[in-house]
Design an enzyme around this catalytic site. Structure first.
Site, mmCIF file in Angstrom:
data_model
loop_
_atom_site.group_PDB
_atom_site.id
_atom_site.type_symbol
_atom_site.label_atom_id
_atom_site.label_comp_id
_atom_site.label_asym_id
_atom_site.label_seq_id
_atom_site.Cartn_x
_atom_site.Cartn_y
_atom_site.Cartn_z
ATOM 1 N N CYS A 94 0.709 -1.021 0.006
ATOM 2 C CA CYS A 94 -0.088 0.182 0.073
ATOM 3 C C CYS A 94 0.872 1.341 -0.008
ATOM 4 O O CYS A 94 0.140 2.297 -0.256
ATOM 5 C CB CYS A 94 -0.935 -0.005 1.213
ATOM 6 S SG CYS A 94 -1.987 -1.484 0.920
ATOM 7 N N HIS B 215 -3.839 7.004 2.020
ATOM 8 C CA HIS B 215 -4.050 5.528 1.240
ATOM 9 C C HIS B 215 -5.318 5.170 2.103
ATOM 10 O O HIS B 215 -5.714 5.623 2.980
ATOM 11 C CB HIS B 215 -3.086 4.524 2.123
ATOM 12 C CG HIS B 215 -3.394 3.215 1.880
ATOM 13 N ND1 HIS B 215 -3.596 2.714 0.442
ATOM 14 C CD2 HIS B 215 -3.334 2.026 2.563
ATOM 15 C CE1 HIS B 215 -4.106 1.435 0.441
ATOM 16 N NE2 HIS B 215 -3.745 0.978 1.663
ATOM 17 N N ASN C 226 -10.199 -0.648 -0.674
ATOM 18 C CA ASN C 226 -8.663 -0.652 -0.877
ATOM 19 C C ASN C 226 -8.067 -1.089 -2.126
ATOM 20 O O ASN C 226 -8.112 -2.524 -2.479
ATOM 21 C CB ASN C 226 -8.218 -1.152 0.282
ATOM 22 C CG ASN C 226 -6.743 -0.980 0.453
ATOM 23 O OD1 ASN C 226 -6.163 -0.613 -0.242
ATOM 24 N ND2 ASN C 226 -6.189 -1.772 1.854
HETATM 25 O O1 UT7 Z 1 -4.056 -1.415 3.470
HETATM 26 C C1 UT7 Z 1 -2.962 -2.186 4.028
HETATM 27 C C2 UT7 Z 1 -3.155 -2.138 5.551
HETATM 28 N N1 UT7 Z 1 -4.540 -2.410 6.104
HETATM 29 C C3 UT7 Z 1 -5.275 -1.788 6.924
HETATM 30 O O2 UT7 Z 1 -4.876 -0.960 7.482
HETATM 31 C C4 UT7 Z 1 -6.266 -2.408 7.493
HETATM 32 C C5 UT7 Z 1 -6.468 -2.195 8.862
HETATM 33 N N2 UT7 Z 1 -7.508 -3.148 9.598
HETATM 34 C C6 UT7 Z 1 -8.615 -2.652 9.419
HETATM 35 O O3 UT7 Z 1 -9.062 -1.650 8.855
HETATM 36 C C7 UT7 Z 1 -9.989 -3.273 10.350
HETATM 37 O O4 UT7 Z 1 -9.163 -3.863 11.357
HETATM 38 C C8 UT7 Z 1 -11.038 -4.230 9.591
HETATM 39 C C9 UT7 Z 1 -11.578 -3.413 8.910
HETATM 40 C C10 UT7 Z 1 -10.035 -5.176 8.716
HETATM 41 C C11 UT7 Z 1 -11.747 -4.845 10.554
HETATM 42 O O5 UT7 Z 1 -12.283 -4.120 11.662
HETATM 43 P P1 UT7 Z 1 -12.219 -4.268 13.313
HETATM 44 O O6 UT7 Z 1 -13.121 -3.068 13.713
HETATM 45 O O7 UT7 Z 1 -10.640 -4.163 13.653
HETATM 46 O O8 UT7 Z 1 -13.087 -5.520 13.337
HETATM 47 P P2 UT7 Z 1 -12.187 -6.912 14.003
HETATM 48 O O9 UT7 Z 1 -11.543 -7.653 13.155
HETATM 49 O O10 UT7 Z 1 -11.877 -6.576 15.527
HETATM 50 O O11 UT7 Z 1 -13.564 -7.750 14.121
HETATM 51 C C12 UT7 Z 1 -14.829 -7.355 14.967
HETATM 52 C C13 UT7 Z 1 -15.806 -8.404 15.025
HETATM 53 C C14 UT7 Z 1 -15.287 -9.812 14.944
HETATM 54 O O12 UT7 Z 1 -16.280 -10.406 15.424
HETATM 55 P P3 UT7 Z 1 -16.154 -11.100 17.130
HETATM 56 O O13 UT7 Z 1 -14.780 -11.683 17.231
HETATM 57 O O14 UT7 Z 1 -16.159 -9.614 17.899
HETATM 58 O O15 UT7 Z 1 -17.293 -11.684 17.578
HETATM 59 C C15 UT7 Z 1 -15.235 -10.159 13.646
HETATM 60 O O16 UT7 Z 1 -15.657 -11.532 13.496
HETATM 61 O O17 UT7 Z 1 -16.501 -8.381 13.487
HETATM 62 C C16 UT7 Z 1 -16.493 -9.582 13.005
HETATM 63 N N3 UT7 Z 1 -16.427 -9.262 11.482
HETATM 64 C C17 UT7 Z 1 -17.322 -9.200 10.714
HETATM 65 N N4 UT7 Z 1 -18.605 -9.177 10.883
HETATM 66 C C18 UT7 Z 1 -19.410 -8.534 9.856
HETATM 67 C C19 UT7 Z 1 -14.821 -9.434 10.754
HETATM 68 N N5 UT7 Z 1 -15.514 -9.073 9.523
HETATM 69 C C20 UT7 Z 1 -16.702 -8.842 9.400
HETATM 70 C C21 UT7 Z 1 -17.574 -8.657 8.434
HETATM 71 N N6 UT7 Z 1 -18.761 -8.551 8.563
HETATM 72 N N7 UT7 Z 1 -17.059 -8.467 6.988
#
Ligand code: UT7
Length: 336
Positions: free
Chosen positions: A114, A255, A285
């Site tokens: 990225c 980004h 992204n």
């Molecule tokens: O570009 C390269 C660099 N990359 C980045 O900068 C990305 C960085 N990370 C992020 O943007 C975020 O971490 C994500 C968007 C990928 C995820 O968001 P988050 O707020 O960190 O969610 P999480 O991974 O902590 O998940 C929260 C909950 C989980 O459920 P539990 O364990 O709390 O029950 C996940 O299983 O949300 C769940 N979850 C979803 N629910 C509905 C994860 N993906 C989904 C989904 N739909 N697509």
């Protein structure tokens, strides 16, 4: 090195027409439009149905050349930043060179994920500032759909396909153009965001395919924690070391990985959202393409203007991150 300063003199982009909406994803994995929009800011993304990264990259370069009023024969260097090359070799830069007819150019691919666009820009600027090249092209092209696992709800909602290209030339004004850049890597972050199989560490086998190891892997929560601090810090750092504050900045060009990371960066710089280029809602992204795609769209609709001060900022796999301070010199879209 003499007194030459490099600048971005033209921009262009290509986004494929096919759209994958949050509603489409609701039918593919256990997710919801509401979750995706509130956690990431994304509503839809583009999908390249036929073709490869070089096809999008070539179209972005052609659009950029048209905007500059140049021909492909004028290009002397092509740097293609991508994590989704058409193939391991030849480089996607070579394929773009052939597809655009840039018969006087040499080139190579750059793997900065990225941050690939900023890394490519920093590299191209060196060639221009030393006088080794006059018209260097940086292309960010990624067909992320080719490495996205559409059964993995954590990641398949994030990514899209697109390409953006810029021309780097000697600046017509010594005080304007690419003023400063800060670029960093930290390989200890590699384990949180990678593509494990298909390289020399783990050549592709039936087992690697069965285990879905040829798709992108990301521990989103771990990456988020570092990204949100690193992108904000490096953007604040480039302002500080150039004696500027948020009030001096016309546009932050971040980004587009997550709207929450973008907002944190803008807040840290003391910038209002109105001064931030945001199109993550429409494209998701697109990895190396996000920043040139923003530049090209904002220039095209007349909002990015000659004389403005802009800050580019990125964070991605590696980890890699960076920021670039630019005083924009390209003629306005309406005037060109
Ligand atoms: O570009 C390269 C660099 N990359 C980045 O900068 C990305 C960085 N990370 C992020 O943007 C975020 O971490 C994500 C968007 C990928 C995820 O968001 P988050 O707020 O960190 O969610 P999480 O991974 O902590 O998940 C929260 C909950 C989980 O459920 P539990 O364990 O709390 O029950 C996940 O299983 O949300 C769940 N979850 C979803 N629910 C509905 C994860 N993906 C989904 C989904 N739909 N697509």
């Amino acid at each position: 090195m003499g007194n030459t300063r490099a600048t971005i003199s033209a921009v262009g982009h290509y986004a494929p027409p096919d759209v994958l909406t949050n509603a489409d994803l609701e039918k593919m994995v256990d997710t919801s439009d509401e979750w995706i929009r509130t956690r990431t800011g994304i509503s839809e993304r583009r999908m390249l149905v036929n073709g490869a990264s070089s096809d999008m990259g070539a179209r972005a370069v052609e659009a950029m050349l048209k905007n500059r009023g140049m021909t492909a024969a004028d290009i002397d260097l092509i740097i293609c930043s991508t994590v989704t090359p058409d193939m391991f070799f030849p480089s996607t830069a070579c394929l773009i060179q052939e597809k655009t007819g840039a018969k006087n150019a040499w080139g190579f691919d750059l793997s900065g994920a990225c941050s690939g666009f900023i890394f490519g820009l920093v590299t191209a600027a060196q060639f221009v500032e030393t006088g080794k090249c006059r018209n260097a092209v940086v292309v960010g092209a990624d067909k992320m759909s080719s490495i996205t696992d559409y059964t993995d709800r954590n990641n398949c909602i994030l990514f899209g396909d697109a390409a953006g290209a810029v021309l780097v030339e000697p600046s017509p004004e010594p005080g304007a153009g690419i003023i400063d850049s800060i670029v960093r890597t930290d390989g200890s972050g590699g384990k949180y965001l990678n593509l494990k199989a298909g390289g020399s560490a783990m050549p592709a086998t039936r087992e690697t395919v069965d285990r879905r190891l040829h798709y992108l892997y990301q521990d989103g929560r771990a990456v988020f924690k570092v990204a949100v601090i690193a992108m904000a810090d490096i953007s604040a750092e480039i302002l500080e070391r150039n004696g500027l504050t948020g009030a001096d900045v016309d546009w932050l060009v971040p980004h587009q990985a997550n709207l929450r990371i973008i907002d944190a960066t803008a807040n840290r710089m003391g910038l209002d959202r109105k001064k931030v280029m945001i199109n993550i809602d429409r494209y998701g992204n697109t990895t190396a393409a996000t920043i040139p795609l923003c530049l090209s769209e904002w220039w095209q609709c007349g909002k990015l203007k000659k004389g403005q001060t802009i800050v580019l900022a990125s964070f991605g796999a590696g980890y890699t991150w960076g920021s670039t301070l630019i005083k924009w010199t390209a003629d306005d879209a309406a005037a060109s």
